[in-house]
Design an enzyme around this catalytic site. Structure first.
Site, PDB file in Angstrom:
ATOM      1  N   ARG A  90       0.843  -1.093   0.033  1.00  0.00           N
ATOM      2  CA  ARG A  90       0.025  -0.250  -0.014  1.00  0.00           C
ATOM      3  C   ARG A  90       0.875   1.256  -0.159  1.00  0.00           C
ATOM      4  O   ARG A  90       2.109   1.320   0.433  1.00  0.00           O
ATOM      5  CB  ARG A  90      -0.846   0.100   1.268  1.00  0.00           C
ATOM      6  CG  ARG A  90      -1.758   0.992   1.376  1.00  0.00           C
ATOM      7  CD  ARG A  90      -3.008   1.004   0.500  1.00  0.00           C
ATOM      8  NE  ARG A  90      -4.176   1.770   0.963  1.00  0.00           N
ATOM      9  CZ  ARG A  90      -5.025   1.981   0.255  1.00  0.00           C
ATOM     10  NH1 ARG A  90      -4.962   1.666  -1.162  1.00  0.00           N
ATOM     11  NH2 ARG A  90      -6.176   2.824   0.533  1.00  0.00           N
ATOM     12  N   THR A 374      -9.230   0.243 -10.617  1.00  0.00           N
ATOM     13  CA  THR A 374      -8.697  -0.590  -9.618  1.00  0.00           C
ATOM     14  C   THR A 374      -8.814  -1.977 -10.268  1.00  0.00           C
ATOM     15  O   THR A 374      -9.733  -2.324 -11.196  1.00  0.00           O
ATOM     16  CB  THR A 374      -9.130  -0.578  -8.046  1.00  0.00           C
ATOM     17  OG1 THR A 374      -8.918   0.925  -7.650  1.00  0.00           O
ATOM     18  CG2 THR A 374      -8.843  -1.413  -7.221  1.00  0.00           C
ATOM     19  N   ASN A 394      -5.963   4.226  -7.145  1.00  0.00           N
ATOM     20  CA  ASN A 394      -7.413   4.845  -6.747  1.00  0.00           C
ATOM     21  C   ASN A 394      -8.447   5.155  -7.998  1.00  0.00           C
ATOM     22  O   ASN A 394      -8.821   4.427  -8.494  1.00  0.00           O
ATOM     23  CB  ASN A 394      -7.117   5.917  -5.741  1.00  0.00           C
ATOM     24  CG  ASN A 394      -8.348   6.146  -4.923  1.00  0.00           C
ATOM     25  OD1 ASN A 394      -9.215   5.344  -4.768  1.00  0.00           O
ATOM     26  ND2 ASN A 394      -8.601   7.493  -4.511  1.00  0.00           N
ATOM     27  N   SER A 445      -7.804   0.951   3.214  1.00  0.00           N
ATOM     28  CA  SER A 445      -8.191   0.708   1.975  1.00  0.00           C
ATOM     29  C   SER A 445      -9.632  -0.358   2.344  1.00  0.00           C
ATOM     30  O   SER A 445      -9.802  -0.577   3.279  1.00  0.00           O
ATOM     31  CB  SER A 445      -7.062   0.027   1.238  1.00  0.00           C
ATOM     32  OG  SER A 445      -7.668  -0.690   0.225  1.00  0.00           O
ATOM     33  N   SER A 446     -10.057  -0.485   1.277  1.00  0.00           N
ATOM     34  CA  SER A 446     -11.467  -1.571   1.186  1.00  0.00           C
ATOM     35  C   SER A 446     -11.051  -2.883   0.437  1.00  0.00           C
ATOM     36  O   SER A 446     -11.732  -3.539   0.279  1.00  0.00           O
ATOM     37  CB  SER A 446     -12.698  -0.875   0.616  1.00  0.00           C
ATOM     38  OG  SER A 446     -12.903   0.327   1.044  1.00  0.00           O
ATOM     39  N   GLY A 466     -14.026   0.276  -4.932  1.00  0.00           N
ATOM     40  CA  GLY A 466     -13.931   1.328  -3.720  1.00  0.00           C
ATOM     41  C   GLY A 466     -14.763   0.923  -2.549  1.00  0.00           C
ATOM     42  O   GLY A 466     -14.420  -0.496  -2.413  1.00  0.00           O
TER      43      GLY A 466
END
Ligand code: DON
Length: 568
Positions: A90, A374, A394, A445-446, A466
């Site tokens: 990340r 993404t 993103n 983050s998801s 997202g």
């Protein structure tokens, strides 16, 4: 001793899969990336080598989704050691980042400041993750596994309708930066179908990485160019930020849901924790015996509670003290369940905690509702090694800013921090202190690459989308529970609730008029979406039935299952 262990594990209903799959499988969001992975597996590479080839190729052919300028989570399962680990690649906030960096003097969010341009970019982790994969897990040299991506960048790839849609969505910011327009547009406009996107500079950058590993990107020529270009464009990166970037190997979140052992991602993703909450709440109900409206209602109530906790407690655990153990504990889920009624929705405002402080900070930005930027891929080799990875820059085309002379399009992942407590990000997500900006911190983050294991087999899955990633993975797991086909996991119509805004969002064929009206009578607010969302890529390995793979029909991915001749 061996027999005793086998007997013990059978008694404990733990799967023993000493066997290996007879076929390999790959599912990615782009046929060229699937092909790159296949080439590597067929050249003697393992799933980890293929994962590098796929990661790098997606960086080339899906520039709106992920790339060297972004990051992600690679969930690995090493079959021989029975080891599951997550590589956290990340992005990290640069050293000069600070909690109020996107606010004006009155403490108001400066429109688009965490979305467009160099200031929106965190320090990228994808390259370090690829290098780590190669050094610790791969069989083949990095030079070899990066070849397909290098060739593809040199040769170019043809623009598709999906590319056009993404470019149209981000046209103005791509036009703003000539470095981006020159590569990703045609005559400063959305390229026509079939136009070749050639990326000579990106190929050069990939070559330097192939030769020098991390030093080819985080130090030297490319690092200098990245920092110079960011600085010229109001960014705050320094050479030391790149030098100090580091991936982390983290222990995944693991929990049980009925007969499944689920392995998913820990902070700085909210995915594993939220899935544990939702599924462990739902475990209290005999879902299959209920009608569809009740099933939807219960799933929504579980989602509402998990996303409330996400907003309050979740962030980068290296900085915030995230109570992962408590939140993923079965008793905690049981406690949340106690507040759920079968006949009535609970308004999010009745739950304790975070409130939405402003309507929407990015009111001018349309939500990227398609949820198709993404990217996720799943790969399984014939030794039984697996990678389930979700990667991002993103927003579509990230920050829209390409660093001069590198071909590297930078992310806008800084928007995943909560720029101001209670202020929603582009996905409408709110956050609190745990996800406030700090130097070196990773934004929440998801992304939820996930593995599911039962005594019958294993599955790998994940998707972009997202804030809706987590609920898409959930819905696919519920399909798996019903023994539905892999095609059904990726195809099933989707619905979503994220605590705030207090609405059930759904694809138009997810709920009938009658069902919507019943849910509304229970007190739910609903909103049908203009378009489909998600781009799920899955693999299933049933120890008896064999290997299957599927790619979300909503976009343009490709899933393949194939044999690899064993070496004599
Ligand atoms: O890390 C996250 O949760 C987001 N940056 C993922 C963005 C995404 O999936 C975009 N898709 N619509």
């Amino acid at each position: 001793m061996k027999h005793l262990l086998l007997l013990l594990s059978l008694l404990l209903n733990v799967s023993v899969n000493a066997q290996t799959p007879s076929q390999a499988a790959i599912a990615t969001a782009h046929p060229l990336a699937t092909q790159a992975g296949k080439t590597i597996l067929q050249s003697g590479g393992n799933a980890f080598d293929a994962a590098i080839a796929i990661t790098a190729t997606l960086a080339v052919v899906e520039p709106y989704s992920s790339g060297l300028g972004g990051g992600g989570f690679w969930l690995l399962r090493e079959q021989k050691q029975h080891k599951t680990v997550m590589i956290d690649g990340r992005e990290m906030a640069p050293a000069k980042a600070h909690r109020d960096m996107y606010l004006d003097q009155d403490g108001q969010y400066i429109a688009k400041s965490s979305v467009d341009g160099a200031l929106a970019a965190g320090i990228p982790g994808t390259v370090a993750a690829m290098v780590h994969l190669a050094e610790k897990y791969g069989n083949l040299p990095l030079q070899q596994v990066l070849q397909p991506a290098i060739k593809q960048a040199q040769k170019g790839f043809p623009v598709t309708e999906h590319y056009q849609k993404m470019a149209r969505f981000r046209l103005s910011v791509l036009q703003k930066y000539k470095t981006s327009a020159d590569i990703f547009l045609q005559n400063n406009d959305v390229p026509e179908l079939g136009y070749l996107i050639v990326q000579k500079e990106l190929a050069q950058t990939l070559k330097l990485i192939a030769q020098h590993g991390n030093a080819g990107f985080y130090k030297g020529h490319i690092a200098n160019k990245l920092v110079d270009s960011v600085k010229e464009n109001k960014g705050i990166w320094q050479l030391s930020d790149l030098k100090n970037y580091t991936i982390k190997e983290r222990e995944p979140v693991q929990f049980h849901y009925r007969d499944m052992k689920i392995t998913s991602v820990p902070p700085p993703s909210s995915g594993g924790v939220a899935l544990a909450t939702i599924l462990q709440i739902l475990q209290n109900y005999d879902l299959q015996s209920l009608d569809e409206v009740s099933q939807t209602h219960l799933a929504v109530e579980a989602m509402r509670r998990a996303y409330r906790d996400r907003a309050e407690f979740l962030g980068d655990n290296d900085f915030a003290n995230v109570p992962v153990e408590r939140l993923t504990h079965i008793r905690y889920a049981d406690g949340l369940k106690a507040g759920i009624r079968l006949d009535k929705a609970m308004p999010s405002s009745d739950l304790p905690g975070i409130r939405s402080a402003t309507k929407k900070k990015n009111a001018i930005l349309k939500h990227s509702s398609e949820g198709q930027d993404t990217t996720h891929f799943s790969v399984l080799d014939t030794l039984g090694n697996m990678v389930s990875a979700t990667m991002s820059i993103n927003y579509p085309f990230g920050s829209g800013f390409t660093a001069k002379g590198t071909g590297v399009l930078l992310n806008d992942e800084m928007d995943d921090f909560s720029a101001r407590p209670g202020t929603p990000n582009v996905y409408g997500l709110v956050g609190a202190e745990a996800n406030a900006i700090a130097p070196g911190k990773r934004p929440l983050s998801s992304m939820s690459p996930t593995l599911v294991e039962t005594n019958k087999g294993m599955a790998l899955l994940g998707t972009p989308g997202g804030s809706r990633i987590i609920t898409m993975v959930l819905l696919a797991i519920l399909e798996l529970e019903k023994n539905a086909s892999v095609q059904q996991w990726v195809t099933r119509p989707r619905f979503h609730h994220q605590y705030l805004p207090d609405k059930i969002f759904y694809e138009k064929n997810a709920l009938s008029k009658e069902q919507v009206s019943q849910l509304e009578q229970m007190g739910h607010q609903t909103r049908v979406l203009d378009s489909d969302y998600g781009n799920m890529q899955v693999i299933s390995w049933d120890y008896k039935m064999g290997v299957q793979a599927a790619s979300d029909p909503r976009v343009e991915g490709q899933a393949v299952v194939f044999e690899i001749p064993r070496k004599k």
